[in-house]
Write a protein that holds these residues in place. Structure first.
Motif, short mmCIF file in Angstrom:
data_model
loop_
_atom_site.label_atom_id
_atom_site.label_comp_id
_atom_site.label_asym_id
_atom_site.label_seq_id
_atom_site.Cartn_x
_atom_site.Cartn_y
_atom_site.Cartn_z
N VAL A 1 -2.63 23.54 28.14
CA VAL A 1 -3.72 22.59 27.94
C VAL A 1 -3.18 21.25 27.44
O VAL A 1 -3.71 20.18 27.79
CB VAL A 1 -4.74 23.16 26.93
N GLU A 2 -2.10 21.29 26.68
CA GLU A 2 -1.52 20.07 26.14
C GLU A 2 -1.05 19.13 27.26
O GLU A 2 -1.08 17.90 27.09
CB GLU A 2 -0.35 20.40 25.21
N TRP B 1 -2.52 18.71 30.17
CA TRP B 1 -3.68 17.99 30.69
C TRP B 1 -4.18 16.95 29.69
O TRP B 1 -4.64 15.88 30.08
CB TRP B 1 -4.80 18.98 31.04
N LYS B 2 -4.09 17.26 28.41
CA LYS B 2 -4.50 16.29 27.40
C LYS B 2 -3.62 15.04 27.46
O LYS B 2 -4.12 13.92 27.32
CB LYS B 2 -4.41 16.93 26.01
N GLU B 3 -2.32 15.24 27.68
CA GLU B 3 -1.42 14.10 27.79
C GLU B 3 -1.73 13.29 29.04
O GLU B 3 -1.69 12.04 29.01
CB GLU B 3 0.04 14.58 27.81
N LEU C 1 -4.64 12.99 30.43
CA LEU C 1 -5.87 12.25 30.11
C LEU C 1 -5.57 11.08 29.20
O LEU C 1 -6.06 9.96 29.43
CB LEU C 1 -6.88 13.19 29.44
N ASP C 2 -4.77 11.31 28.16
CA ASP C 2 -4.47 10.26 27.19
C ASP C 2 -3.77 9.06 27.84
O ASP C 2 -3.99 7.91 27.44
CB ASP C 2 -3.59 10.82 26.06
N GLN C 3 -2.94 9.34 28.86
CA GLN C 3 -2.23 8.25 29.53
C GLN C 3 -3.04 7.66 30.69
O GLN C 3 -2.55 6.78 31.41
CB GLN C 3 -0.86 8.74 30.02
N THR D 1 -10.59 13.52 34.57
CA THR D 1 -11.33 14.68 34.10
C THR D 1 -10.42 15.89 34.09
O THR D 1 -9.39 15.89 34.74
CB THR D 1 -12.57 14.95 34.99
N PHE D 2 -10.83 16.88 33.35
CA PHE D 2 -10.12 18.16 33.36
C PHE D 2 -11.14 19.26 33.09
O PHE D 2 -11.89 19.20 32.12
CB PHE D 2 -9.03 18.19 32.29
N HIS D 3 -11.19 20.23 34.01
CA HIS D 3 -12.21 21.29 33.91
C HIS D 3 -11.53 22.60 33.50
O HIS D 3 -10.53 22.97 34.06
CB HIS D 3 -12.90 21.48 35.26
#
Length: 336
Positions: free
Chosen positions: A320-321, A323-325, A327-329, A334-336
Motif C-alpha cells: 500500500v505504501e 501506491w501512497k507514494e 499519489l503523493d508525487q 486514484t487508488f482503489h
C-alpha cells in the motif's frame, strides 16, 4: 464451450506474432505460443485481429497451434474483426506505417454487414483448424474518426450497427459463442454498448497506471453491473510504461513538451519502483486489474520466457505504501 464470463485473468495478446515493432523468427513465435499453452491456464485464450500484421498474426497463430498439435477445443480464439488482408502494393502497409515490420500484405478496413462477414471468413481461413469463437468489431473508433463531416459520421455509425447485426447472426447460429468490441476510445465503446447488446468489452490504452479518468472507471462499474465482461488491454500504453520508445503506438520525442512530460513521469515512476522493489510491469498490471468490472488483462510479449512471469502478475501483491507514494508525487489520481 467457454463463455465470456469464464475468461481467465490473463489473455494472451498476439500482436507480436504479426511483427509489431519487430520481426520475430518463427521459432521464437512458436516458443511464445508454446509457453502460453503451458502457462497453467485451463483453456488459454488468444486475442488476435486481422489488423495485426495484415493477417500475419492470425496465420502464425494457427500454424503454431497446429505445429504444437493443440486440439481446437483446447484453446479459445478471440478475433477482432474489421480489417481485411489485401495485396501489398507499396513498400510497407498503409494502415499503420512504421509499426509493422517485414509484413508482406496490406489491410483495408471493412466495417458493415458484408464486410464484417468477409473478415470473419478470412480470419478463420488464416487460422486454419482453430476458428474464432469470440468476435468483435475492431477499431470502430478509428472508423468513426475518419469521418469527413457529420453526415459521413452517421453513415459510418450505421455501418457499425450493421456489422453487429451480422455478428449477432453468427452467434445465434452457433458459429461463435460471444460478441464484443475492441477500441481505444472508450467513449465510442460507451455509445455502442447503449445500442448493442454485448457479452464483453475490450478497452485499450484507456485504463492504465498513466491514464485512468474517473468517468471511465464509472463506466467500467456500470458494465460490471450489467454482467458485461471487461478485458483491459494495452495496460503498458504500448510498452512505454515498461521502458519502450512508443506511447500508445506513437514515438516519444524528448524535444517536444508532451514527450518530455511523459519521460519525466516515467523516470519518477521507475524511481518509486526501485524504492519499493516493484517491477514496472507488476505495478501496471496490478493497478489496471484492481477496478471492479475488470475481469481479464490482455498481455502481449516478444519473449517466450516472459509468459510465465506475465501469468504470475495475477498473484503479485503491491505494498500500500507504494501506491501512497505514487499519489503523493502526483503520478496517479486514484487508488482503489
Amino acid at each position: 464451450m467457454m463463455k465470456s464470463a469464464d475468461l481467465p485473468p490473463v489473455i494472451f495478446g498476439t500482436s507480436s506474432l504479426g511483427n509489431l515493432y519487430h520481426a520475430l523468427d518463427y521459432t521464437v513465435k512458436l516458443d511464445i505460443v508454446r509457453s502460453c499453452i503451458l502457462s497453467g491456464m485451463e483453456t488459454p485464450v488468444f486475442d488476435t485481429a486481422g489488423k495485426y500484421g495484415a493477417g500475419l498474426a492470425l496465420e502464425t497463430l494457427g500454424k503454431c497451434l497446429y505445429d504444437l498439435k493443440v486440439k481446437p477445443d483446447q484453446v479459445m480464439i478471440c478475433n477482432k474483426l474489421g480489417w481485411y488482408r489485401t495485396e501489398l502494393l507499396s513498400s510497407e502497409p498503409t494502415f499503420e506505417p512504421g509499426i509493422w515490420k517485414d509484413v508482406h500484405h496490406d489491410a483495408v478496413q471493412m466495417i458493415d454487414y458484408e464486410g464484417i462477414l468477409k473478415c470473419f471468413e478470412q480470419g478463420n481461413s488464416l487460422l486454419g483448424n482453430y476458428p474464432a469463437k469470440m468476435v468483435s468489431v475492431h477499431d470502430p473508433d478509428e472508423y468513426l474518426s475518419d469521418s469527413i463531416n457529420d453526415h459521413d459520421y452517421q453513415k459510418r455509425y450505421h455501418h457499425i450497427i450493421e456489422a453487429y447485426t451480422a455478428l449477432k447472426e453468427l452467434k445465434s447460429s452457433g458459429h461463435v459463442s460471444s460478441i464484443g468490441i475492441g477500441a481505444k476510445d472508450w467513449k465510442v465503446i460507451r455509445r455502442i454498448t447503449a445500442d448493442v447488446d454485448l457479452d464483453w468489452v475490450m478497452i485499450a490504452n484507456s485504463l492504465t497506471l498513466k491514464s485512468h479518468p474517473e468517468e471511465l472507471i464509472t463506466f467500467v462499474k456500470e458494465l460490471h453491473q450489467k454482467n458485461i465482461k471487461v478485458i483491459n488491454s494495452a495496460v503498458f500504453n504500448g510498452g512505454f510504461l515498461t521502458g519502450g520508445s512508443f506511447y500508445n503506438y506513437q514515438p516519444v520525442d524528448r524535444e517536444t513538451v508532451s514527450g518530455a512530460a511523459l519521460l519525466n513521469w516515467r523516470a519518477a515512476f521507475f524511481s518509486i519502483c526501485d524504492q519499493f522493489g516493484v517491477l514496472p510491469a507488476e505495478a501496471c498490471f496490478n493497478f489496471s486489474f484492481q477496478f471492479a468490472g475488470i475481469g481479464s488483462i490482455a498481455l502481449n510479449t516478444t519473449k517466450p520466457e516472459k509468459v510465465a512471469g506475465n501469468v504470475a502478475l495475477v498473484r503479485k501483491k503491491i505494498p500500500v505504501e507504494f501506491w501512497k507514494e505514487m499519489l503523493d508525487q502526483g503520478l496517479i489520481e486514484t487508488f482503489h
